[in-house]
Design an enzyme around this catalytic site. Structure first.
Site, PDB file in Angstrom:
ATOM      1  CD  GLU A 165      12.392  -2.951   9.011  1.00 52.53           C
ATOM      2  OE1 GLU A 165      12.982  -2.021   9.586  1.00 52.53           O
ATOM      3  OE2 GLU A 165      12.389  -4.111   9.443  1.00 52.53           O
TER       4      GLU A 165
ATOM      5  CG  ASP B 181      19.145  -1.765  13.708  1.00 50.46           C
ATOM      6  OD1 ASP B 181      20.136  -2.504  13.843  1.00 50.46           O
ATOM      7  OD2 ASP B 181      18.127  -1.865  14.412  1.00 50.46           O
TER       8      ASP B 181
ATOM      9  CE1 TYR C  86      17.577  -1.950   9.685  1.00 49.05           C
ATOM     10  CE2 TYR C  86      15.762  -0.503   9.087  1.00 49.05           C
ATOM     11  CZ  TYR C  86      16.232  -1.637   9.709  1.00 49.05           C
ATOM     12  OH  TYR C  86      15.363  -2.477  10.337  1.00 49.05           O
TER      13      TYR C  86
END
Length: 365
Positions: free
Chosen positions: A59, A160, A142
């Site tokens: 991520e 996102d 996020y």
DNA sequence: TAAGCGTGGCT
DNA sequence: TAGCCAAGCTT
């Protein structure tokens, strides 16, 4: 306590949604995902839960960065540092060197700081709630929601750019980004299913990445076509509306490429924060619009500097750079000035050279 | 709230 | 070609 609608008061129509349009069904998206999900290196086998460290690593790397670009870096990091404890034990310089070329280098510094925080504050195990994850360096709204949902099956909205595009189209949101972020997040919360939170997060991203794309979206294949206000209006590409971008200025500078008789190049490290923070560089003037007034004043040492008939061009996120090259030969055994070091080409891979500096080093000659 | 912060691929 | 775009965070 919900009560039946008063038949005397007709429900107010949602101005963004024709009356005949059905609400988006999370189950329909999950069913689509079961058939069409992408297989990506950081994804667990269907039905299994992924290692939180792998979710975290992927991520962070995927922030503003494409899947194709990330894949080799992800494999290299995982092979070199297989666990959050291993990453925490690594020197920052090695992490920056391994990150070189991937961009947004604050991510690498925060990745390292976060690994250390997980070890020091949480005994080496990632916290399993969105709120606790949000406390860690480099983890914003996020990423906290992504790790919480994908690694821990928490109900969370990992909004996102893909989610934003999908939501803006589903509801034909006229407000422009980035101002619309709060509204889009609120809409996201209304869509979350009661189960399969990790799958839902990734299904939204896959939908945005493969069908609900910025240009030429494949509405005919979309499981939510019948629920999409933008499609109903015949203008999916109009969303999300975006604010006008400001112009990107051009800055100029001069890089001083000193090459010693043994082939070593004079190098230094940039300040630990800010642009290319902590990365390695060939010494240069400041990078300023209009160019430096007297480049010679910034030379790292007294040598016979020869301006090359060449310049490196590079585009950063908020300015473009034109970097002229001045080159000089230095005798063997010349010592490095304070704050500098000589590095032979065999040592380049161990240095944290960003892409712009790799271009400069092409001119060693 | 807006600016600062990389890079490479695509159109 | 020059702008757009890609799983954002920090200050």
């Amino acid at each position: 306590m919900p009560r039946p609608a008063d038949p005397a008061i007709p429900p107010r129509p949602d101005p963004s949604r024709p009356a005949a349009m059905s609400a988006p069904d999370p189950g329909a998206l999950l069913a689509w995902y079961d058939r069409h999900q992408r297989r990506l290196p950081w994804r667990a086998e269907p039905g299994t839960r992924q290692d939180p460290y792998r979710v975290f690593l992927s991520e962070i790397m995927l922030q503003q960065t494409t899947v194709v670009t990330v894949a080799p870096y992800y494999a290299a990091f995982l092979a070199r540092w297989p666990s959050v404890k291993a990453l925490a034990a690594a020197p920052l310089e090695e992490v920056l060197s391994a990150w070189a070329g991937l961009g947004y280098y604050a991510r690498a510094r925060n990745l390292h700081a976060c690994a250390r925080a997980v070890v020091e504050r949480h005994g080496g195990a990632f916290p399993d709630t969105e709120a606790a994850l949000l406390e860690l360096p480099g983890i914003g709204p996020y990423t906290a929601a992504a790790i919480a949902s994908i690694a821990f099956e928490r109900r969370a909205a990992a909004v996102d750019g893909n989610w934003e595009r999908v939501l803006a189209r589903l509801f034909a949101v006229e407000e422009a980004l980035p101002r619309a972020k709060a509204r889009l997040r609120a809409l996201a919360l209304t869509l979350l299913p009661e189960t399969r939170h990790g799958d839902f997060a990734q299904a939204m991203m896959d939908l945005g990445a493969t069908l609900c794309t910025p240009r030429k979206p494949a509405c005919a294949l979309c499981p939510w076509q019948g629920s999409c206000a933008a499609h109903a209006a015949g203008a999916p590409e109009r969303y999300p509306v975006k604010a006008a971008k400001s112009v990107r200025p051009t800055r100029q500078g001069v890089a001083f490429l000193a090459v010693r008789a043994d082939g070593a190049v004079l190098v230094r490290s940039r300040p630990p924060r800010g642009l290319l923070g902590g990365m390695s560089e060939v010494p240069s003037t400041d990078w300023v619009e209009g160019g430096p007034a007297d480049p010679a004043l910034a030379a790292p040492m007294a040598l016979e500097w020869q301006p090359l008939n060449a310049a490196v061009g590079h585009v950063f996120s908020h300015f473009a750079l034109e970097l002229a090259i001045w080159r000089a030969r230095a005798p063997a055994l010349t010592p490095a000035p304070k704050g500098h070091r000589w590095v032979r080409p065999e040592g380049f891979d161990a240095e944290a050279f960003p892409s712009v500096m790799r271009k400069v080093l092409e001119y060693i000659g």
